[in-house]
Design a protein around this motif. Sequence first.
Motif, PDB file in Angstrom:
ATOM      1  N   SER A  41      38.018  37.950  42.813  1.00 48.27           N
ATOM      2  CA  SER A  41      37.922  37.228  41.548  1.00 48.27           C
ATOM      3  C   SER A  41      36.513  37.271  40.971  1.00 48.27           C
ATOM      4  CB  SER A  41      38.368  35.779  41.739  1.00 48.27           C
ATOM      5  OG  SER A  41      37.452  35.067  42.557  1.00 48.27           O
ATOM      6  N   PHE A  42      35.506  37.484  41.827  1.00 44.69           N
ATOM      7  CA  PHE A  42      34.115  37.549  41.372  1.00 44.69           C
ATOM      8  C   PHE A  42      33.603  38.988  41.280  1.00 44.69           C
ATOM      9  CE2 PHE A  42      34.227  33.201  43.021  1.00 44.69           C
ATOM     10  CZ  PHE A  42      33.632  32.514  41.979  1.00 44.69           C
ATOM     11  N   SER A  43      34.455  39.966  41.536  1.00 42.57           N
ATOM     12  CA  SER A  43      34.021  41.362  41.563  1.00 42.57           C
ATOM     13  C   SER A  43      34.374  42.072  40.266  1.00 42.57           C
ATOM     14  CB  SER A  43      34.672  42.099  42.745  1.00 42.57           C
ATOM     15  OG  SER A  43      34.296  41.510  43.976  1.00 42.57           O
ATOM     16  N   ASP A  44      33.739  43.218  40.078  1.00 47.76           N
ATOM     17  CA  ASP A  44      34.065  44.056  38.941  1.00 47.76           C
ATOM     18  C   ASP A  44      35.467  44.639  39.131  1.00 47.76           C
ATOM     19  OD1 ASP A  44      33.934  47.085  37.729  1.00 47.76           O
ATOM     20  OD2 ASP A  44      32.797  45.647  36.520  1.00 47.76           O
ATOM     21  N   PRO A  45      36.321  44.640  38.094  1.00 45.88           N
ATOM     22  CA  PRO A  45      37.693  45.129  38.264  1.00 45.88           C
ATOM     23  C   PRO A  45      37.762  46.585  38.705  1.00 45.88           C
ATOM     24  CG  PRO A  45      37.161  44.791  35.943  1.00 45.88           C
ATOM     25  CD  PRO A  45      36.075  44.132  36.734  1.00 45.88           C
ATOM     26  N   GLN A  46      36.804  47.415  38.289  1.00 45.71           N
ATOM     27  CA  GLN A  46      36.809  48.798  38.743  1.00 45.71           C
ATOM     28  C   GLN A  46      36.560  48.891  40.241  1.00 45.71           C
ATOM     29  OE1 GLN A  46      34.035  51.047  36.391  1.00 45.71           O
ATOM     30  NE2 GLN A  46      35.199  50.793  34.478  1.00 45.71           N
ATOM     31  N   LEU A  55      35.417  42.478  51.804  1.00 43.48           N
ATOM     32  CA  LEU A  55      35.166  41.109  52.247  1.00 43.48           C
ATOM     33  C   LEU A  55      34.298  40.345  51.261  1.00 43.48           C
ATOM     34  CD1 LEU A  55      35.632  39.025  54.477  1.00 43.48           C
ATOM     35  CD2 LEU A  55      33.558  39.875  55.609  1.00 43.48           C
ATOM     36  N   TRP A  56      33.198  40.972  50.812  1.00 40.14           N
ATOM     37  CA  TRP A  56      32.267  40.308  49.914  1.00 40.14           C
ATOM     38  C   TRP A  56      32.419  40.865  48.497  1.00 40.14           C
ATOM     39  CZ3 TRP A  56      30.939  36.397  52.608  1.00 40.14           C
ATOM     40  CH2 TRP A  56      30.669  36.519  53.964  1.00 40.14           C
ATOM     41  N   PRO A  57      32.058  40.064  47.483  1.00 36.41           N
ATOM     42  CA  PRO A  57      32.169  40.545  46.091  1.00 36.41           C
ATOM     43  C   PRO A  57      31.290  41.769  45.840  1.00 36.41           C
ATOM     44  CG  PRO A  57      31.868  38.158  46.165  1.00 36.41           C
ATOM     45  CD  PRO A  57      31.637  38.656  47.561  1.00 36.41           C
ATOM     46  N   VAL A  58      31.759  42.656  44.987  1.00 30.50           N
ATOM     47  CA  VAL A  58      31.028  43.862  44.594  1.00 30.50           C
ATOM     48  C   VAL A  58      30.771  43.787  43.094  1.00 30.50           C
ATOM     49  CG1 VAL A  58      31.089  46.377  44.458  1.00 30.50           C
ATOM     50  CG2 VAL A  58      32.102  45.203  46.439  1.00 30.50           C
ATOM     51  N   ASP A  59      29.520  43.978  42.703  1.00 33.78           N
ATOM     52  CA  ASP A  59      29.118  43.877  41.292  1.00 33.78           C
ATOM     53  C   ASP A  59      29.568  42.526  40.725  1.00 33.78           C
ATOM     54  OD1 ASP A  59      28.106  46.444  41.476  1.00 33.78           O
ATOM     55  OD2 ASP A  59      29.969  47.361  40.771  1.00 33.78           O
ATOM     56  N   VAL A  60      28.973  41.476  41.249  1.00 36.52           N
ATOM     57  CA  VAL A  60      29.404  40.109  40.932  1.00 36.52           C
ATOM     58  C   VAL A  60      29.338  39.842  39.430  1.00 36.52           C
ATOM     59  CG1 VAL A  60      28.931  37.665  41.318  1.00 36.52           C
ATOM     60  CG2 VAL A  60      28.633  39.310  43.185  1.00 36.52           C
ATOM     61  N   ASN A  61      30.424  39.260  38.907  1.00 40.76           N
ATOM     62  CA  ASN A  61      30.465  38.820  37.509  1.00 40.76           C
ATOM     63  C   ASN A  61      31.547  37.757  37.364  1.00 40.76           C
ATOM     64  OD1 ASN A  61      33.114  40.101  36.482  1.00 40.76           O
ATOM     65  ND2 ASN A  61      32.043  41.833  37.432  1.00 40.76           N
ATOM     66  N   LEU A  62      31.523  37.072  36.233  1.00 43.28           N
ATOM     67  CA  LEU A  62      32.484  35.999  35.950  1.00 43.28           C
ATOM     68  C   LEU A  62      33.454  36.375  34.837  1.00 43.28           C
ATOM     69  CD1 LEU A  62      30.058  32.921  36.061  1.00 43.28           C
ATOM     70  CD2 LEU A  62      31.542  33.763  37.891  1.00 43.28           C
ATOM     71  N   ASN A  63      33.648  37.674  34.646  1.00 46.80           N
ATOM     72  CA  ASN A  63      34.522  38.116  33.557  1.00 46.80           C
ATOM     73  C   ASN A  63      35.963  37.649  33.750  1.00 46.80           C
ATOM     74  OD1 ASN A  63      32.353  39.408  32.373  1.00 46.80           O
ATOM     75  ND2 ASN A  63      32.786  41.380  33.358  1.00 46.80           N
ATOM     76  N   GLY A  64      36.413  37.582  34.998  1.00 46.01           N
ATOM     77  CA  GLY A  64      37.780  37.140  35.249  1.00 46.01           C
ATOM     78  C   GLY A  64      38.002  35.708  34.824  1.00 46.01           C
ATOM     79  N   TYR A  65      37.052  34.845  35.107  1.00 47.34           N
ATOM     80  CA  TYR A  65      37.187  33.440  34.730  1.00 47.34           C
ATOM     81  C   TYR A  65      36.995  33.250  33.229  1.00 47.34           C
ATOM     82  CZ  TYR A  65      36.997  32.689  39.743  1.00 47.34           C
ATOM     83  OH  TYR A  65      37.274  32.732  41.099  1.00 47.34           O
ATOM     84  N   ARG A  66      36.159  34.089  32.619  1.00 45.89           N
ATOM     85  CA  ARG A  66      36.042  34.031  31.158  1.00 45.89           C
ATOM     86  C   ARG A  66      37.346  34.474  30.500  1.00 45.89           C
ATOM     87  NH1 ARG A  66      31.030  36.879  32.134  1.00 45.89           N
ATOM     88  NH2 ARG A  66      29.244  35.431  32.177  1.00 45.89           N
ATOM     89  N   ALA A  67      38.000  35.479  31.092  1.00 44.78           N
ATOM     90  CA  ALA A  67      39.250  35.984  30.513  1.00 44.78           C
ATOM     91  C   ALA A  67      40.349  34.937  30.557  1.00 44.78           C
ATOM     92  CB  ALA A  67      39.696  37.248  31.257  1.00 44.78           C
ATOM     93  N   LEU A 264      42.586  38.830  35.598  1.00 41.04           N
ATOM     94  CA  LEU A 264      43.356  37.598  35.495  1.00 41.04           C
ATOM     95  C   LEU A 264      44.048  37.255  36.806  1.00 41.04           C
ATOM     96  CD1 LEU A 264      44.991  38.029  31.973  1.00 41.04           C
ATOM     97  CD2 LEU A 264      43.118  36.510  32.605  1.00 41.04           C
ATOM     98  N   LYS A 265      44.514  38.260  37.512  1.00 44.87           N
ATOM     99  CA  LYS A 265      45.327  38.013  38.703  1.00 44.87           C
ATOM    100  C   LYS A 265      44.575  37.203  39.746  1.00 44.87           C
ATOM    101  CE  LYS A 265      46.299  41.573  41.233  1.00 44.87           C
ATOM    102  NZ  LYS A 265      46.950  42.820  41.691  1.00 44.87           N
ATOM    103  N   TYR A 266      43.433  37.679  40.163  1.00 41.20           N
ATOM    104  CA  TYR A 266      42.709  37.022  41.248  1.00 41.20           C
ATOM    105  C   TYR A 266      42.040  35.737  40.780  1.00 41.20           C
ATOM    106  CZ  TYR A 266      43.472  41.392  43.725  1.00 41.20           C
ATOM    107  OH  TYR A 266      44.061  42.475  44.339  1.00 41.20           O
ATOM    108  N   ALA A 267      41.470  35.761  39.584  1.00 41.60           N
ATOM    109  CA  ALA A 267      40.811  34.549  39.087  1.00 41.60           C
ATOM    110  C   ALA A 267      41.811  33.424  38.876  1.00 41.60           C
ATOM    111  CB  ALA A 267      40.075  34.853  37.778  1.00 41.60           C
ATOM    112  N   LEU A 268      43.006  33.763  38.399  1.00 42.44           N
ATOM    113  CA  LEU A 268      44.015  32.740  38.148  1.00 42.44           C
ATOM    114  C   LEU A 268      44.559  32.165  39.448  1.00 42.44           C
ATOM    115  CD1 LEU A 268      45.481  31.229  35.981  1.00 42.44           C
ATOM    116  CD2 LEU A 268      47.168  33.052  35.858  1.00 42.44           C
ATOM    117  N   ILE A 269      44.664  32.967  40.490  1.00 47.08           N
ATOM    118  CA  ILE A 269      45.095  32.449  41.789  1.00 47.08           C
ATOM    119  C   ILE A 269      44.096  31.416  42.301  1.00 47.08           C
ATOM    120  CG2 ILE A 269      45.442  33.059  44.209  1.00 47.08           C
ATOM    121  CD1 ILE A 269      46.607  35.703  43.298  1.00 47.08           C
TER     122      ILE A 269
END
Length: 298
Positions: A41-46, A55-67, A264-269
């Motif tokens: 949910s905190f990683s880049d979708p690509q 295991l850990w976020p890659v290219d951390v961003n909050l775009n999922g939660y903004r979406a 949306l999928k991971y952030a919404l979960i």
Amino acid sequence: MSVMAIKETRTDRIFNACNYVILGLFLIAVLYPLLYILSASFSDPQAVLSGRVWLWPVDVNLNGYRAIFEYQSIVRGFLNSLFYAGVGTLVNVTLTLLAAYPLSRRDLFGRNSFMLLFVFTMLFSGGMIPTYLVVHNLGLLNTRWALILPTAMAVWNMIITRTYYQVTIPHELLEAARIDGCDDFRFFTRIVLPLSKPIIAVNALFYAVGHWNQFFNALIYLTDESLFPLQLVLREILVQNSIDPAQLTDAAELLRRQEIRELLKYALIVVASVPPLLAYPFVQKHFVKGVMIGSLKG
């Protein structure tokens, strides 16, 4: 006097080591999917689509939660779920207490017969189609009450609550209150309810989580998207948000939609899991006490 420590044998150490290994594997099996969803949910979708997130976020961003907040259906579903959980839990707890307390009284005429009728509904049910016809004939289809009234009380919770009253509220307390001129209604509101905080917390948590997670009744009784709970919106995104490549001539547009779905999928979960996690610490103390007391006597 000190107690001598029991020396472990070689067999005990092997047994304990096996237990730790098995429990560790179970812990990993349960914990890893949760960590993966949180990291995704905190990683880049690509990075998620390419499988670089383990295991850990890659290219951390909050775009999922903004979406999430850019889609009105998600915000509306979240508010609908809050309504269903709040109002539904209030109705559930009220009816459960009003049914459990009279059935816990030894002076209630025919209480065994009433109890048998309640238990009968646990063993035999009319099924989905008769229930749908009842909801339809009552004019509840496509209304908020369709998700509240058909599940207004759980018999199992009522039995646990009745047992709690039998253990906690002695009959002598009622007799003493009657000597002081207290009627049944005042005894229930002034004495029984203040002593019911643990079992109210148990029922509130069970009912609230049930309302928050339900989607099947909404899938059957609701067709108006403005009434959809969050879990049904989540289902639409996870299960039915399939894209037909034949309808898209631009590969970039297809990739963009796929990325949005992953966002949306991971952030919404994660967002859908937050309210139950926030509510549990406030009722934990009463919850444990209520469950333990309610399990002492059947």
